[in-house]
Design a protein around this motif. Structure first.
Motif, PDB file in Angstrom:
ATOM      1  N   PRO A  54      46.435  25.107  38.065  1.00  0.00           N
ATOM      2  CA  PRO A  54      47.269  26.288  38.324  1.00  0.00           C
ATOM      3  C   PRO A  54      47.222  27.320  37.186  1.00  0.00           C
ATOM      4  CG  PRO A  54      48.414  24.312  39.035  1.00  0.00           C
ATOM      5  CD  PRO A  54      47.153  23.844  38.357  1.00  0.00           C
ATOM      6  N   ASN A  55      47.217  26.881  35.928  1.00  0.00           N
ATOM      7  CA  ASN A  55      47.175  27.866  34.838  1.00  0.00           C
ATOM      8  C   ASN A  55      45.849  28.604  34.787  1.00  0.00           C
ATOM      9  OD1 ASN A  55      49.804  27.480  33.819  1.00  0.00           O
ATOM     10  ND2 ASN A  55      49.151  25.573  32.842  1.00  0.00           N
ATOM     11  N   GLY A  56      44.767  27.917  35.131  1.00  0.00           N
ATOM     12  CA  GLY A  56      43.464  28.576  35.167  1.00  0.00           C
ATOM     13  C   GLY A  56      43.348  29.539  36.337  1.00  0.00           C
ATOM     14  N   VAL A  57      43.861  29.129  37.496  1.00  0.00           N
ATOM     15  CA  VAL A  57      43.747  29.945  38.720  1.00  0.00           C
ATOM     16  C   VAL A  57      44.450  31.299  38.579  1.00  0.00           C
ATOM     17  CG1 VAL A  57      44.542  30.024  41.136  1.00  0.00           C
ATOM     18  CG2 VAL A  57      43.289  28.040  40.292  1.00  0.00           C
ATOM     19  N   LYS A  58      45.540  31.341  37.812  1.00  0.00           N
ATOM     20  CA  LYS A  58      46.220  32.632  37.615  1.00  0.00           C
ATOM     21  C   LYS A  58      45.216  33.692  37.166  1.00  0.00           C
ATOM     22  CE  LYS A  58      50.183  30.341  35.478  1.00  0.00           C
ATOM     23  NZ  LYS A  58      50.850  30.132  34.181  1.00  0.00           N
ATOM     24  N   VAL A  59      44.354  33.323  36.232  1.00  0.00           N
ATOM     25  CA  VAL A  59      43.456  34.299  35.611  1.00  0.00           C
ATOM     26  C   VAL A  59      42.256  34.617  36.516  1.00  0.00           C
ATOM     27  CG1 VAL A  59      42.004  34.765  33.602  1.00  0.00           C
ATOM     28  CG2 VAL A  59      44.182  33.566  33.322  1.00  0.00           C
ATOM     29  N   TYR A 206      52.568  43.594  45.233  1.00  0.00           N
ATOM     30  CA  TYR A 206      51.993  42.351  44.694  1.00  0.00           C
ATOM     31  C   TYR A 206      51.585  42.608  43.236  1.00  0.00           C
ATOM     32  CZ  TYR A 206      48.125  38.871  44.350  1.00  0.00           C
ATOM     33  OH  TYR A 206      47.272  37.871  43.982  1.00  0.00           O
ATOM     34  N   THR A 207      52.039  41.761  42.313  1.00  0.00           N
ATOM     35  CA  THR A 207      51.808  42.004  40.879  1.00  0.00           C
ATOM     36  C   THR A 207      51.367  40.722  40.163  1.00  0.00           C
ATOM     37  OG1 THR A 207      54.034  41.375  40.185  1.00  0.00           O
ATOM     38  CG2 THR A 207      53.727  43.689  40.855  1.00  0.00           C
ATOM     39  N   ILE A 208      51.169  40.856  38.859  1.00  0.00           N
ATOM     40  CA  ILE A 208      50.814  39.671  38.054  1.00  0.00           C
ATOM     41  C   ILE A 208      51.919  38.599  38.089  1.00  0.00           C
ATOM     42  CG2 ILE A 208      49.106  40.701  36.497  1.00  0.00           C
ATOM     43  CD1 ILE A 208      51.346  41.110  34.439  1.00  0.00           C
ATOM     44  N   ALA A 209      53.141  38.970  38.432  1.00  0.00           N
ATOM     45  CA  ALA A 209      54.196  37.954  38.553  1.00  0.00           C
ATOM     46  C   ALA A 209      53.859  36.999  39.698  1.00  0.00           C
ATOM     47  CB  ALA A 209      55.555  38.616  38.780  1.00  0.00           C
ATOM     48  N   ASP A 210      53.411  37.558  40.832  1.00  0.00           N
ATOM     49  CA  ASP A 210      53.017  36.697  41.965  1.00  0.00           C
ATOM     50  C   ASP A 210      51.808  35.842  41.582  1.00  0.00           C
ATOM     51  OD1 ASP A 210      54.837  37.883  44.096  1.00  0.00           O
ATOM     52  OD2 ASP A 210      53.794  39.660  43.363  1.00  0.00           O
ATOM     53  N   MET A 211      50.876  36.450  40.841  1.00  0.00           N
ATOM     54  CA  MET A 211      49.667  35.696  40.446  1.00  0.00           C
ATOM     55  C   MET A 211      50.023  34.510  39.551  1.00  0.00           C
ATOM     56  SD  MET A 211      46.941  38.679  39.644  1.00  0.00           S
ATOM     57  CE  MET A 211      47.165  40.260  40.453  1.00  0.00           C
ATOM     58  N   ALA A 212      51.056  34.686  38.722  1.00  0.00           N
ATOM     59  CA  ALA A 212      51.454  33.596  37.812  1.00  0.00           C
ATOM     60  C   ALA A 212      52.213  32.498  38.557  1.00  0.00           C
ATOM     61  CB  ALA A 212      52.324  34.164  36.686  1.00  0.00           C
ATOM     62  N   VAL A 213      53.064  32.890  39.488  1.00  0.00           N
ATOM     63  CA  VAL A 213      53.954  31.909  40.134  1.00  0.00           C
ATOM     64  C   VAL A 213      53.235  31.170  41.270  1.00  0.00           C
ATOM     65  CG1 VAL A 213      56.102  31.664  41.461  1.00  0.00           C
ATOM     66  CG2 VAL A 213      56.036  33.207  39.480  1.00  0.00           C
ATOM     67  N   PRO A 251      41.714  37.953  50.072  1.00  0.00           N
ATOM     68  CA  PRO A 251      40.348  37.497  49.790  1.00  0.00           C
ATOM     69  C   PRO A 251      40.126  37.155  48.313  1.00  0.00           C
ATOM     70  CG  PRO A 251      40.308  39.393  51.254  1.00  0.00           C
ATOM     71  CD  PRO A 251      41.739  39.226  50.820  1.00  0.00           C
ATOM     72  N   ALA A 252      40.743  37.931  47.398  1.00  0.00           N
ATOM     73  CA  ALA A 252      40.550  37.660  45.963  1.00  0.00           C
ATOM     74  C   ALA A 252      41.197  36.335  45.574  1.00  0.00           C
ATOM     75  CB  ALA A 252      41.131  38.798  45.125  1.00  0.00           C
ATOM     76  N   VAL A 253      42.291  35.989  46.234  1.00  0.00           N
ATOM     77  CA  VAL A 253      42.954  34.714  45.955  1.00  0.00           C
ATOM     78  C   VAL A 253      42.066  33.568  46.455  1.00  0.00           C
ATOM     79  CG1 VAL A 253      44.971  33.287  46.524  1.00  0.00           C
ATOM     80  CG2 VAL A 253      45.274  35.706  45.943  1.00  0.00           C
ATOM     81  N   LYS A 254      41.474  33.770  47.641  1.00  0.00           N
ATOM     82  CA  LYS A 254      40.586  32.722  48.178  1.00  0.00           C
ATOM     83  C   LYS A 254      39.418  32.480  47.225  1.00  0.00           C
ATOM     84  CE  LYS A 254      41.701  33.530  52.977  1.00  0.00           C
ATOM     85  NZ  LYS A 254      41.347  34.087  54.252  1.00  0.00           N
ATOM     86  N   ARG A 255      38.888  33.551  46.643  1.00  0.00           N
ATOM     87  CA  ARG A 255      37.777  33.376  45.694  1.00  0.00           C
ATOM     88  C   ARG A 255      38.271  32.791  44.368  1.00  0.00           C
ATOM     89  NH1 ARG A 255      36.414  38.367  47.771  1.00  0.00           N
ATOM     90  NH2 ARG A 255      37.213  39.484  45.958  1.00  0.00           N
ATOM     91  N   GLY A 256      39.354  33.378  43.841  1.00  0.00           N
ATOM     92  CA  GLY A 256      39.841  32.965  42.519  1.00  0.00           C
ATOM     93  C   GLY A 256      40.167  31.479  42.446  1.00  0.00           C
ATOM     94  N   ARG A 257      40.693  30.916  43.536  1.00  0.00           N
ATOM     95  CA  ARG A 257      41.088  29.497  43.480  1.00  0.00           C
ATOM     96  C   ARG A 257      39.882  28.555  43.511  1.00  0.00           C
ATOM     97  NH1 ARG A 257      44.476  28.427  48.946  1.00  0.00           N
ATOM     98  NH2 ARG A 257      45.116  26.678  47.657  1.00  0.00           N
ATOM     99  N   MET A 258      38.704  29.094  43.813  1.00  0.00           N
ATOM    100  CA  MET A 258      37.490  28.255  43.830  1.00  0.00           C
ATOM    101  C   MET A 258      36.847  28.123  42.444  1.00  0.00           C
ATOM    102  SD  MET A 258      35.758  29.933  47.217  1.00  0.00           S
ATOM    103  CE  MET A 258      34.197  29.080  47.103  1.00  0.00           C
ATOM    104  N   VAL A 259      37.151  29.080  41.564  1.00  0.00           N
ATOM    105  CA  VAL A 259      36.416  29.162  40.293  1.00  0.00           C
ATOM    106  C   VAL A 259      36.876  28.053  39.328  1.00  0.00           C
ATOM    107  CG1 VAL A 259      35.888  30.623  38.307  1.00  0.00           C
ATOM    108  CG2 VAL A 259      36.139  31.648  40.582  1.00  0.00           C
TER     109      VAL A 259
END
Ligand SMILES: N[C@@H](CCC(=O)N[C@@H](CS)C(=O)NCC(=O)O)C(=O)O
Length: 291
Positions: A54-59, A206-213, A251-259
């Motif tokens: 989870p901490n990696g996926v935020k970024v 949608y902001t970095i707060a959502d990306m972190a949580v 779509p960016a979330v779908k990609r980001g969680r794969m990395v």
């Protein structure tokens, strides 16, 4: 029946390696490197050293969101750091993050490389550099920062507290599990009440707060963290579930969680990302097995 005498702490604590539970092989009471190893550097302005937790996926979600907005300067190389093998204690990684935890970012866009560690600091650094996903002023900015720092302060009770004692500790301790289950349910209720009022944590945007949580509490509320869905009755938090599903559609979330992901379906694992095309060609299902 457990006849072991109750534990009485000695006058001076000492390091008993074998008592560390599931992560005994990487936990140490001292900081600093254990071995010499330089970090690799790729061709892009941003070098990320991470793992798909989870901490990696935020970024990685933030970087994919920036690229989706057209910020070519957010192109990045994502290198895999296998924390279970102690790679966070290599000298190069410790130079990038003296705290020896993923994620760590080295921003090579300018003349001198800038290191950034702590996922919240990395999100703020990127939001500032690209002027995106952080409202510029007023109440919306304050709300975004408040939820971002709420996450940074709250998730250790979820991961290091509840997750550790419910899923990882070598013995189940009722007192510890009770204490952290109560706190995690309280945190879910905090989020649920907020998300009953607004689409996203900071308001309409949608902001970095959502990306972190999202990587922590979205996974939790879907019952995918510590196999604790039934125990915590996560289906009660309907507003968190609505928001979780909405964010997951991006779509960016779908990609980001794969990395930097090294578990789950082979098609969901992109161990390293060096090019936008890697999502189509370099997931584990597409790479030939090592000979
Ligand atoms: N507060 C830090 C937490 C980072 C963290 O706990 N990373 C974990 C993986 S999720 C890690 O690298 N653990 C390795 C270790 O503790 O040795 C952040 O948000 O960046």
């Amino acid at each position: 029946m457990n006849d072991a005498p109750p534990y009485v702490p000695p006058k001076v604590w000492s390091w008993q390696k074998e008592n560390g539970g599931r992560f005994a092989n990487i936990n140490r009471p001292i900081a600093g490197p254990t071995h010499d190893k330089d970090l690799p550097v790729g061709r892009h302005p941003l070098q990320l050293y991470s793992l798909g937790t989870p901490n990696g996926v935020k970024v990685t979600v933030m970087l994919e969101e920036l690229l989706a907005l057209g910020h070519a300067g957010a192109e990045y190389d994502a290198w895999l750091i296998r924390i279970n093998e102690g790679e966070q204690f290599g000298s190069g990684f410790v130079a990038a993050n003296p705290n020896s935890k993923i994620p760590a970012l080295v921003d090579r866009s300018g003349t001198t490389p800038i290191r950034v560690f702590e996922s919240g600091a990395i999100l703020l650094h990127l939001a500032g550099r690209f002027g995106a996903f952080l409202p510029v002023e007023g109440a919306a900015r304050a709300e975004c920062l408040s939820w971002l720092f709420w996450q940074m302060g709250s998730a250790p009770f979820l991961g290091g507290g509840f997750g550790h004692f419910y899923a990882y500790a070598p013995t189940k301790i009722e007192y510890a599990i009770d204490r952290y289950a109560m706190e995690v349910k309280r945190q879910l209720d905090v989020l649920d009440r907020r998300l009953a009022e607004s689409a996203y944590l900071a308001g309409d945007e949608y902001t970095i707060a959502d990306m972190a949580v999202w990587p922590w509490y979205g996974t939790l509320v879907k019952g995918q963290l510590y196999e604790s869905g039934e125990f915590l009755q996560v289906q009660e938090y309907t507003n968190v579930l609505r928001w979780t599903d909405q964010v997951a559609q991006r779509p960016a979330v779908k990609r980001g969680r794969m990395v930097n992901r090294t578990w789950g379906q082979p098609s969901s694992q992109l161990h390293e990302r060096h090019d936008a095309g890697d999502f189509d060609t370099r997931t584990q299902d597409k790479l030939a097995p090592a000979p």
